[in-house]
Design a protein around this motif. Structure first.
Motif, mmCIF file in Angstrom:
data_model
loop_
_atom_site.group_PDB
_atom_site.id
_atom_site.type_symbol
_atom_site.label_atom_id
_atom_site.label_comp_id
_atom_site.label_asym_id
_atom_site.label_seq_id
_atom_site.Cartn_x
_atom_site.Cartn_y
_atom_site.Cartn_z
ATOM 1 N N ASP A 144 0.844 -1.027 -0.090
ATOM 2 C CA ASP A 144 -0.057 0.140 -0.088
ATOM 3 C C ASP A 144 0.816 1.194 -0.019
ATOM 4 O OD1 ASP A 144 -2.986 0.645 0.456
ATOM 5 O OD2 ASP A 144 -1.869 2.170 1.498
ATOM 6 N N THR A 145 2.223 1.138 0.351
ATOM 7 C CA THR A 145 3.036 2.302 0.696
ATOM 8 C C THR A 145 4.256 2.329 -0.197
ATOM 9 O OG1 THR A 145 4.094 1.737 2.468
ATOM 10 C CG2 THR A 145 1.869 2.871 2.791
ATOM 11 N N ASP A 163 -4.327 10.043 8.329
ATOM 12 C CA ASP A 163 -4.369 9.799 6.912
ATOM 13 C C ASP A 163 -3.147 9.736 5.977
ATOM 14 O OD1 ASP A 163 -3.856 12.472 7.090
ATOM 15 O OD2 ASP A 163 -5.444 13.124 5.778
ATOM 16 N N TYR A 164 -1.934 9.605 6.732
ATOM 17 C CA TYR A 164 -0.742 9.475 6.055
ATOM 18 C C TYR A 164 0.355 9.079 7.065
ATOM 19 C CZ TYR A 164 0.833 13.638 8.915
ATOM 20 O OH TYR A 164 1.241 14.836 9.586
ATOM 21 N N PRO A 178 0.783 8.702 1.519
ATOM 22 C CA PRO A 178 -0.571 8.756 1.754
ATOM 23 C C PRO A 178 -0.916 7.188 2.530
ATOM 24 C CG PRO A 178 -0.378 9.384 -0.212
ATOM 25 C CD PRO A 178 1.049 8.927 0.049
ATOM 26 N N LYS A 179 -1.935 7.209 3.400
ATOM 27 C CA LYS A 179 -2.297 6.006 4.112
ATOM 28 C C LYS A 179 -3.955 5.849 3.650
ATOM 29 C CE LYS A 179 -3.464 5.844 8.338
ATOM 30 N NZ LYS A 179 -3.237 5.850 9.783
ATOM 31 N N SER A 180 -4.140 4.570 2.840
ATOM 32 C CA SER A 180 -5.323 4.317 2.311
ATOM 33 C C SER A 180 -6.233 3.880 3.590
ATOM 34 C CB SER A 180 -5.291 3.049 1.246
ATOM 35 O OG SER A 180 -5.099 1.839 1.789
ATOM 36 N N TYR A 182 -8.126 0.996 3.808
ATOM 37 C CA TYR A 182 -7.827 -0.041 3.979
ATOM 38 C C TYR A 182 -6.533 -0.453 4.853
ATOM 39 C CZ TYR A 182 -7.076 -5.468 3.269
ATOM 40 O OH TYR A 182 -7.081 -6.649 3.492
ATOM 41 N N GLN A 254 0.698 1.462 -8.951
ATOM 42 C CA GLN A 254 0.600 2.739 -8.998
ATOM 43 C C GLN A 254 0.263 3.580 -10.418
ATOM 44 O OE1 GLN A 254 -0.785 4.651 -6.192
ATOM 45 N NE2 GLN A 254 -0.750 2.333 -5.490
#
Length: 293
Positions: A144-145, A163-164, A178-180, A182, A254
């Motif tokens: 995710d990151t 959120d990050y 950024p942090k999704s 999920y 991405q």
């Protein structure tokens, strides 16, 4: 000046620059490798006696031993950093590595996980015990990151925001990732289980991810977990199951989803856009046409 003394000073300078422990250790080993060669094969122990030809002969020796171009170029990178430092500190006016070029190496396209394989790996850890939830969250963090392995290992609780995530990257440079939703959900559940698991244990470390004994995870432990997960999920044998491949998979996902390469470069903490462009090489032609549009 004795090369060995200068090598010790160079190592100290790397530590002062806050290079990672791994980078400092690698530079030190690689430079010492060269210094042993210079002394044993050319009886050279003083900086003033080092010649470009001697370094080239060392690199040729590596080629004859069957060392891969990437390995040889990594050696040369360390040598260039070492002698550049000596020039900057005015121990010498000449840069002996200035005209020594890298060995030509073929482009290797890293095979990445498919969407189905990503799903299988994340869902492999279905139990609600501490280790299962931790491993699942680690995989989600990578996918995710796109964080580096060392960045994940050294991640502290205070770096995670609503959120990050604030990442401390190479050279102690900070970047915002950024942090999704999920991943936020996974981290929230993990922190609850982690708090309960260590409730009656004395924990000395504030790292987000800890071993079952409350210690920071090692590179080897996470690499082993990723490898075993890939094997258990029967991922393609052409894929190297490693944290770097997870990072590579994030980058290509991405790009395929339309993120422009400049934004991706910032998220991944690359020093230049040219490094990020390598991730385009693994995409199929039709995917390249749509990436970033």
């Amino acid at each position: 000046m004795l090369l060995q003394e200068l090598s010790n000073e160079f190592k100290f300078n790397c530590q002062c620059r806050k290079l990672s422990e791994k980078t400092t250790s690698n530079y030190n080993k690689q430079v010492c490798y060269l210094l042993r060669y210079l002394e044993q094969e050319h009886s050279v122990t003083q900086l003033e006696d080092v010649k470009p030809q001697q370094i080239k002969q060392f690199l040729m020796m590596m080629q004859k031993k069957g060392r891969k171009p990437q390995y040889i170029n990594d050696l040369l990178k360390a040598f260039k950093c070492f002698f550049k430092y000596l020039q900057e500190e005015e121990y010498t006016t000449t840069l002996v590595t200035e005209k020594i070029r890298n060995v030509k190496q073929s482009k290797v396209i890293i095979q990445t996980f498919t969407d189905d394989e990503v799903k299988k790996m994340i869902q492999f850890y279905t139990n609600n015990d501490y280790l299962s939830i931790r491993n699942r969250t680690i995989l989600c963090m990578f996918f995710d990151t796109g964080v580096r392995l060392n960045e994940l290992i050294t991640l502290k609780d205070e770096q995670i925001h609503d959120d990050y995530i604030l990442i401390h990257g190479k050279g102690d440079k900070e970047r915002v990732v950024p942090k999704s939703p999920y991943l936020a959900k996974c981290l929230f559940k993990y922190q609850i289980v982690k708090k309960s698991y260590f409730e009656y244990k004395a924990i000395k470390y504030s790292n987000v991810f800890l071993s079952k004994n409350g210690k920071p995870l090692t590179h080897e432990a996470i690499e082993r977990m990723v490898r075993v997960t890939g094997q258990e999920c029967n991922v393609s044998s052409s894929i190297r199951c490693s944290p770097h491949t997870l990072r590579h998979t994030f980058a290509q996902m991405q790009l395929k989803n339309g993120l422009d390469i400049y934004a991706l470069s910032r998220i991944m903490g690359h020093e230049s856009i040219s490094i990020t462009q390598r991730y385009l090489e693994g995409l199929k032609d039709r995917e390249v046409l749509t990436a970033g549009t």
